[in-house]
Design a protein around this motif. Sequence first.
Motif, mmCIF file in Angstrom:
data_model
loop_
_atom_site.group_PDB
_atom_site.id
_atom_site.type_symbol
_atom_site.label_atom_id
_atom_site.label_comp_id
_atom_site.label_asym_id
_atom_site.label_seq_id
_atom_site.Cartn_x
_atom_site.Cartn_y
_atom_site.Cartn_z
ATOM 1 N N ARG A 139 44.469 29.622 24.640
ATOM 2 C CA ARG A 139 44.279 31.025 24.251
ATOM 3 C C ARG A 139 45.409 31.481 23.339
ATOM 4 O O ARG A 139 45.176 32.137 22.329
ATOM 5 N N GLN A 140 46.645 31.117 23.700
ATOM 6 C CA GLN A 140 47.791 31.537 22.894
ATOM 7 C C GLN A 140 47.900 30.754 21.596
ATOM 8 O O GLN A 140 48.269 31.306 20.562
ATOM 9 N N GLY A 141 47.593 29.465 21.629
ATOM 10 C CA GLY A 141 47.789 28.618 20.457
ATOM 11 C C GLY A 141 46.633 28.577 19.487
ATOM 12 O O GLY A 141 46.825 28.295 18.312
ATOM 13 N N CYS A 142 45.411 28.853 19.983
ATOM 14 C CA CYS A 142 44.224 28.752 19.125
ATOM 15 C C CYS A 142 43.394 30.023 19.092
ATOM 16 O O CYS A 142 42.407 30.095 18.364
ATOM 17 N N MET B 261 45.673 32.391 11.275
ATOM 18 C CA MET B 261 45.292 31.852 12.575
ATOM 19 C C MET B 261 46.021 32.617 13.675
ATOM 20 O O MET B 261 47.150 33.024 13.520
ATOM 21 N N TYR B 262 45.365 32.778 14.785
ATOM 22 C CA TYR B 262 45.949 33.451 15.931
ATOM 23 C C TYR B 262 46.809 32.463 16.709
ATOM 24 O O TYR B 262 46.324 31.466 17.202
ATOM 25 N N ASN B 263 48.102 32.714 16.754
ATOM 26 C CA ASN B 263 49.000 31.841 17.520
ATOM 27 C C ASN B 263 50.212 32.649 17.936
ATOM 28 O O ASN B 263 50.974 33.097 17.089
ATOM 29 N N THR B 264 50.395 32.825 19.243
ATOM 30 C CA THR B 264 51.539 33.582 19.756
ATOM 31 C C THR B 264 52.602 32.684 20.375
ATOM 32 O O THR B 264 53.545 33.178 20.976
ATOM 33 N N LEU B 265 52.449 31.359 20.228
ATOM 34 C CA LEU B 265 53.447 30.441 20.773
ATOM 35 C C LEU B 265 54.721 30.523 19.940
ATOM 36 O O LEU B 265 54.680 30.773 18.741
ATOM 37 N N ASP B 266 55.843 30.284 20.573
ATOM 38 C CA ASP B 266 57.145 30.338 19.901
ATOM 39 C C ASP B 266 57.245 29.188 18.902
ATOM 40 O O ASP B 266 57.089 28.027 19.252
ATOM 41 N N HIS C 164 59.952 28.381 17.127
ATOM 42 C CA HIS C 164 61.292 27.805 17.022
ATOM 43 C C HIS C 164 61.298 26.440 17.705
ATOM 44 O O HIS C 164 60.813 26.298 18.831
ATOM 45 N N ALA C 165 61.845 25.444 17.019
ATOM 46 C CA ALA C 165 61.875 24.084 17.563
ATOM 47 C C ALA C 165 62.568 24.072 18.919
ATOM 48 O O ALA C 165 63.570 24.750 19.124
ATOM 49 N N GLY C 166 62.007 23.310 19.857
ATOM 50 C CA GLY C 166 62.604 23.172 21.184
ATOM 51 C C GLY C 166 61.603 23.433 22.286
ATOM 52 O O GLY C 166 60.410 23.585 22.042
ATOM 53 N N MET C 167 62.108 23.460 23.521
ATOM 54 C CA MET C 167 61.275 23.688 24.709
ATOM 55 C C MET C 167 61.221 25.178 25.029
ATOM 56 O O MET C 167 62.224 25.881 24.900
ATOM 57 N N HIS C 168 60.054 25.625 25.486
ATOM 58 C CA HIS C 168 59.839 27.031 25.827
ATOM 59 C C HIS C 168 59.004 27.101 27.101
ATOM 60 O O HIS C 168 58.164 26.236 27.346
ATOM 61 N N GLU C 169 59.213 28.129 27.874
ATOM 62 C CA GLU C 169 58.382 28.341 29.053
ATOM 63 C C GLU C 169 57.096 29.036 28.617
ATOM 64 O O GLU C 169 57.131 29.990 27.837
ATOM 65 N N LEU C 170 55.949 28.538 29.072
ATOM 66 C CA LEU C 170 54.673 29.178 28.769
ATOM 67 C C LEU C 170 54.574 30.463 29.584
ATOM 68 O O LEU C 170 54.764 30.447 30.803
ATOM 69 N N ARG C 171 54.294 31.560 28.911
ATOM 70 C CA ARG C 171 54.132 32.855 29.580
ATOM 71 C C ARG C 171 52.651 33.089 29.874
ATOM 72 O O ARG C 171 51.808 32.747 29.058
ATOM 73 N N PRO C 172 52.314 33.702 30.994
ATOM 74 C CA PRO C 172 50.912 34.015 31.295
ATOM 75 C C PRO C 172 50.492 35.336 30.640
ATOM 76 O O PRO C 172 50.239 36.329 31.307
ATOM 77 N N ASP C 173 50.425 35.352 29.310
ATOM 78 C CA ASP C 173 50.108 36.576 28.570
ATOM 79 C C ASP C 173 48.719 37.123 28.863
ATOM 80 O O ASP C 173 48.492 38.318 28.753
ATOM 81 N N PHE C 174 47.757 36.255 29.193
ATOM 82 C CA PHE C 174 46.379 36.684 29.410
ATOM 83 C C PHE C 174 46.011 36.742 30.897
ATOM 84 O O PHE C 174 44.846 36.857 31.233
ATOM 85 N N LEU C 175 47.005 36.644 31.764
ATOM 86 C CA LEU C 175 46.780 36.677 33.206
ATOM 87 C C LEU C 175 47.593 37.805 33.828
ATOM 88 O O LEU C 175 48.560 38.269 33.233
#
Length: 109
Positions: free
Chosen positions: A86-89, A1-6, A8-19
């Motif tokens: 887009r990043q998660g799915c 599956m395509y998933n570029t989300l981090d 690692h357990a915890g909070m992360h800032e969402l990056r605008p990879d496709f923008l």
Amino acid sequence: MYNTLDRHAGMHELRPDFLSQKSFYGKARYASVPQKDGGMTFILMSYDTLVAAITEHPGQEEPTVELHNVALYSSTTVKHVREFLRQGCGLPNLTKAQILRKFPETVAE
């Protein structure tokens, strides 16, 4: 599956990879939460409000997507949700109407 989300357990800032913009400036964050069954849940917060979640299940090809607080979606929040999906799915760049047709809002019990 395509998933570029981090993963690692915890909070992360969402990056605008496709923008073309450089950052969401801390307005879009997600939590990575490992599940007991070996899966992973990613929970998106936009402006500190829960707006979406993606849960991967072991042995299932497609993740489960939940939308929350849809009535509060501003154009910027839609941008956050679109990027998250887009990043998660690995979804294409969907409009708000397409997102709502594909994933009806999850109603809290």
